[in-house]
Design a protein around this motif. Sequence first.
Motif, mmCIF file in Angstrom:
data_model
loop_
_atom_site.group_PDB
_atom_site.id
_atom_site.type_symbol
_atom_site.label_atom_id
_atom_site.label_comp_id
_atom_site.label_asym_id
_atom_site.label_seq_id
_atom_site.Cartn_x
_atom_site.Cartn_y
_atom_site.Cartn_z
ATOM 1 N N GLU A 270 30.811 58.765 92.413
ATOM 2 C CA GLU A 270 31.564 57.501 92.358
ATOM 3 C C GLU A 270 31.707 56.992 90.931
ATOM 4 O OE1 GLU A 270 30.447 55.712 96.775
ATOM 5 O OE2 GLU A 270 29.073 55.412 95.084
ATOM 6 N N LEU A 271 30.679 57.190 90.125
ATOM 7 C CA LEU A 271 30.786 56.800 88.723
ATOM 8 C C LEU A 271 31.831 57.631 87.983
ATOM 9 C CD1 LEU A 271 27.092 56.162 87.637
ATOM 10 C CD2 LEU A 271 28.895 54.465 87.984
ATOM 11 N N ARG A 272 31.959 58.889 88.369
ATOM 12 C CA ARG A 272 32.934 59.755 87.692
ATOM 13 C C ARG A 272 34.370 59.296 87.933
ATOM 14 N NH1 ARG A 272 29.102 63.930 88.796
ATOM 15 N NH2 ARG A 272 30.034 64.380 90.841
ATOM 16 N N THR A 273 34.615 58.625 89.060
ATOM 17 C CA THR A 273 35.980 58.172 89.365
ATOM 18 C C THR A 273 36.170 56.674 89.116
ATOM 19 O OG1 THR A 273 35.462 57.734 91.709
ATOM 20 C CG2 THR A 273 36.223 59.957 91.147
ATOM 21 N N LEU A 274 35.152 56.013 88.583
ATOM 22 C CA LEU A 274 35.210 54.556 88.428
ATOM 23 C C LEU A 274 36.381 54.123 87.556
ATOM 24 C CD1 LEU A 274 33.490 51.996 89.208
ATOM 25 C CD2 LEU A 274 32.504 52.172 86.922
ATOM 26 N N TRP A 275 36.523 54.747 86.395
ATOM 27 C CA TRP A 275 37.593 54.339 85.477
ATOM 28 C C TRP A 275 38.950 54.851 85.935
ATOM 29 C CZ3 TRP A 275 35.424 50.524 83.506
ATOM 30 C CH2 TRP A 275 34.075 50.559 83.111
ATOM 31 N N ASP A 276 38.964 55.910 86.739
ATOM 32 C CA ASP A 276 40.219 56.328 87.369
ATOM 33 C C ASP A 276 40.750 55.215 88.268
ATOM 34 O OD1 ASP A 276 39.984 58.810 86.154
ATOM 35 O OD2 ASP A 276 39.026 59.733 87.899
ATOM 36 N N GLY A 277 39.829 54.579 89.003
ATOM 37 C CA GLY A 277 40.226 53.482 89.873
ATOM 38 C C GLY A 277 40.766 52.294 89.093
ATOM 39 N N THR A 278 40.146 52.018 87.941
ATOM 40 C CA THR A 278 40.634 50.923 87.106
ATOM 41 C C THR A 278 42.065 51.190 86.655
ATOM 42 O OG1 THR A 278 38.384 50.499 86.329
ATOM 43 C CG2 THR A 278 40.174 49.549 85.045
ATOM 44 N N GLU A 279 42.314 52.401 86.182
ATOM 45 C CA GLU A 279 43.663 52.756 85.729
ATOM 46 C C GLU A 279 44.656 52.757 86.894
ATOM 47 O OE1 GLU A 279 46.934 53.722 83.559
ATOM 48 O OE2 GLU A 279 44.980 52.986 82.862
ATOM 49 N N PHE A 280 44.227 53.273 88.034
ATOM 50 C CA PHE A 280 45.060 53.316 89.244
ATOM 51 C C PHE A 280 45.518 51.912 89.623
ATOM 52 C CE2 PHE A 280 45.225 53.061 93.928
ATOM 53 C CZ PHE A 280 46.108 54.089 94.239
ATOM 54 N N SER A 281 44.585 50.965 89.613
ATOM 55 C CA SER A 281 44.901 49.585 90.006
ATOM 56 C C SER A 281 45.719 48.862 88.943
ATOM 57 C CB SER A 281 43.606 48.809 90.272
ATOM 58 O OG SER A 281 42.884 49.352 91.345
ATOM 59 N N SER A 282 45.286 48.967 87.686
ATOM 60 C CA SER A 282 45.965 48.241 86.618
ATOM 61 C C SER A 282 47.409 48.694 86.458
ATOM 62 C CB SER A 282 45.215 48.419 85.295
ATOM 63 O OG SER A 282 43.962 47.774 85.347
ATOM 64 N N SER A 283 47.640 49.990 86.562
ATOM 65 C CA SER A 283 48.997 50.499 86.363
ATOM 66 C C SER A 283 49.949 50.023 87.441
ATOM 67 C CB SER A 283 48.983 52.031 86.322
ATOM 68 O OG SER A 283 48.566 52.577 87.564
ATOM 69 N N ARG A 284 49.442 49.622 88.590
ATOM 70 C CA ARG A 284 50.281 49.185 89.702
ATOM 71 C C ARG A 284 50.356 47.668 89.871
ATOM 72 N NH1 ARG A 284 48.453 54.112 90.418
ATOM 73 N NH2 ARG A 284 49.767 55.620 91.539
ATOM 74 N N LEU A 285 49.413 46.947 89.300
ATOM 75 C CA LEU A 285 49.339 45.512 89.590
ATOM 76 C C LEU A 285 49.374 44.609 88.365
ATOM 77 C CD1 LEU A 285 46.481 45.676 92.271
ATOM 78 C CD2 LEU A 285 48.883 45.145 92.735
ATOM 79 N N LEU A 286 48.959 45.125 87.208
ATOM 80 C CA LEU A 286 48.688 44.239 86.085
ATOM 81 C C LEU A 286 49.937 43.556 85.547
ATOM 82 C CD1 LEU A 286 46.640 43.000 84.215
ATOM 83 C CD2 LEU A 286 46.707 45.059 82.801
ATOM 84 N N THR A 287 50.991 44.310 85.281
ATOM 85 C CA THR A 287 52.174 43.666 84.707
ATOM 86 C C THR A 287 52.800 42.688 85.694
ATOM 87 O OG1 THR A 287 53.534 45.570 85.382
ATOM 88 C CG2 THR A 287 52.704 45.541 83.107
ATOM 89 N N ASP A 288 52.679 42.969 86.983
ATOM 90 C CA ASP A 288 53.219 42.044 87.983
ATOM 91 C C ASP A 288 52.477 40.711 87.967
ATOM 92 O OD1 ASP A 288 54.777 41.337 90.475
ATOM 93 O OD2 ASP A 288 52.729 41.241 91.263
ATOM 94 N N VAL A 289 51.149 40.763 87.956
ATOM 95 C CA VAL A 289 50.401 39.504 87.994
ATOM 96 C C VAL A 289 50.607 38.716 86.706
ATOM 97 C CG1 VAL A 289 48.172 40.312 87.077
ATOM 98 C CG2 VAL A 289 48.230 38.443 88.733
ATOM 99 N N LEU A 290 50.807 39.419 85.588
ATOM 100 C CA LEU A 290 51.004 38.712 84.325
ATOM 101 C C LEU A 290 52.406 38.124 84.197
ATOM 102 C CD1 LEU A 290 49.040 40.956 81.805
ATOM 103 C CD2 LEU A 290 48.346 38.799 82.860
ATOM 104 N N ALA A 291 53.277 38.449 85.131
ATOM 105 C CA ALA A 291 54.601 37.825 85.161
ATOM 106 C C ALA A 291 54.598 36.520 85.955
ATOM 107 C CB ALA A 291 55.614 38.793 85.764
ATOM 108 N N GLN A 292 53.447 36.172 86.531
ATOM 109 C CA GLN A 292 53.371 34.997 87.396
ATOM 110 C C GLN A 292 52.913 33.764 86.628
ATOM 111 O OE1 GLN A 292 54.518 35.624 90.491
ATOM 112 N NE2 GLN A 292 54.687 37.744 89.791
ATOM 113 N N ASP A 293 53.289 32.614 87.161
ATOM 114 C CA ASP A 293 52.840 31.337 86.613
ATOM 115 C C ASP A 293 52.050 30.601 87.687
ATOM 116 O OD1 ASP A 293 52.378 28.946 85.410
ATOM 117 O OD2 ASP A 293 54.482 28.392 85.131
ATOM 118 N N PHE A 294 50.735 30.748 87.629
ATOM 119 C CA PHE A 294 49.875 30.110 88.623
ATOM 120 C C PHE A 294 49.583 28.650 88.287
ATOM 121 C CE2 PHE A 294 49.068 34.664 88.851
ATOM 122 C CZ PHE A 294 49.237 34.892 90.212
ATOM 123 N N SER A 295 50.105 28.192 87.145
ATOM 124 C CA SER A 295 49.884 26.788 86.786
ATOM 125 C C SER A 295 50.667 25.846 87.687
ATOM 126 C CB SER A 295 50.259 26.539 85.318
ATOM 127 O OG SER A 295 51.652 26.669 85.111
#
Length: 373
Positions: A270-295
């Motif tokens: 599980e540790l060997r794939t830990l950072w794979d999971g981070t990249e998997f999630s960030s590449s699919r979600l990060l730019t979308d959430v940063l386009a939002q205005d939660f204020s």
Amino acid sequence: MFNRPSRLCAVLLAGLSIAAGACAAGSDSRADAVRIVADMRRIVTPQGIEETRAVRIGGIDQWISVRGTDRRNPVLLMLHGGPGYVSMPTSWYFQRGWEEYFTVVQWDQRGAGKTYAANDPAKVAPTMTRARMLADAEEMVAWLRKEFGKDRIFVLGHSWGSSLGIQLAQRHPDWLHAYIGVGQITDAMESERRGWRFAMDGAKREHNEEAIRELASIAPYAAPGKPLALKDLYLQRKWLGRYGGAVYGRTGFDAESAAVKLAPEYSDAELRTLWDGTEFSSSRLLTDVLAQDFSVYTTFDCPIVIFNGRHDYNVSSSATAEWFAKVKAPSKQLVWFENSAHEIFNEEPGKTLVSLVRYARPFAEKAGDVAPQ
């Protein structure tokens, strides 16, 4: 046997060497160090709970750890950051004190950590949307309320997790004793612009021509109405972290990244794939959430508690404070952490514990949702 101090130190040092990436230690040195960490934080009280298990959420197995010295205490669910940057692996360091006052649930979200390792990424990939992640969070809170017989729980959202948490507080205030935001996302693009300016100011102070050149190459960064490219975000984060905007007084997340190797909840695989999971999630979600205005979310029907790192530019603490001034809620509290940037619970673990007990737990006490003293 590890009863001699010299042997104990040798085992710990061997484990720490592995955590830092050195491979010269014996093959079992991580296992020895992890056993020590696990035994030191073992829950031994009669009403205690200590388990790591999968829960069926959103049609897949999602992994949680549940820890507390008395399961009659209020439940606190932590929504980790990232996306995909799980907090369970370092909870051995920052969380043990919390467990005397809360039943703490760490959850590796869809596409992250142990949950990433337990599922086929190809099948999960089409479901990696912000709407699905929020639905997962709603299911998890509902499951915890039923599992522990609680009308209300605490939700603590960190960074990316705060984008889910703030919406949970909007949608289901009757499920929560209070919502606790840490590194709270508000106007995400404005936060990005302030982070770029912080990094550029640091580069100019240091006369760092490489940093100045690279940061200038992505200007105007996070321009209004323009999508934010992931490569530009990573470049901004590179220099923002270099100048302490992510972890105060440090040049990035190296210490935290190394500490995950001592997490008892994770197998070597599980540790060997830990950072794979981070990249998997960030590449699919990060730019979308940063386009939002939660204020835009300023009115709540549950208490709101915000922990704000004075030096946080990863998620702008100044933008968060400006938003908080507009918030209307039955109760609200802004707590400043003067020696922290974005990783408050790792940077100031003592103050985090004191603040949770002082500003959050009284809502559960008032509701009678605490273990008898």
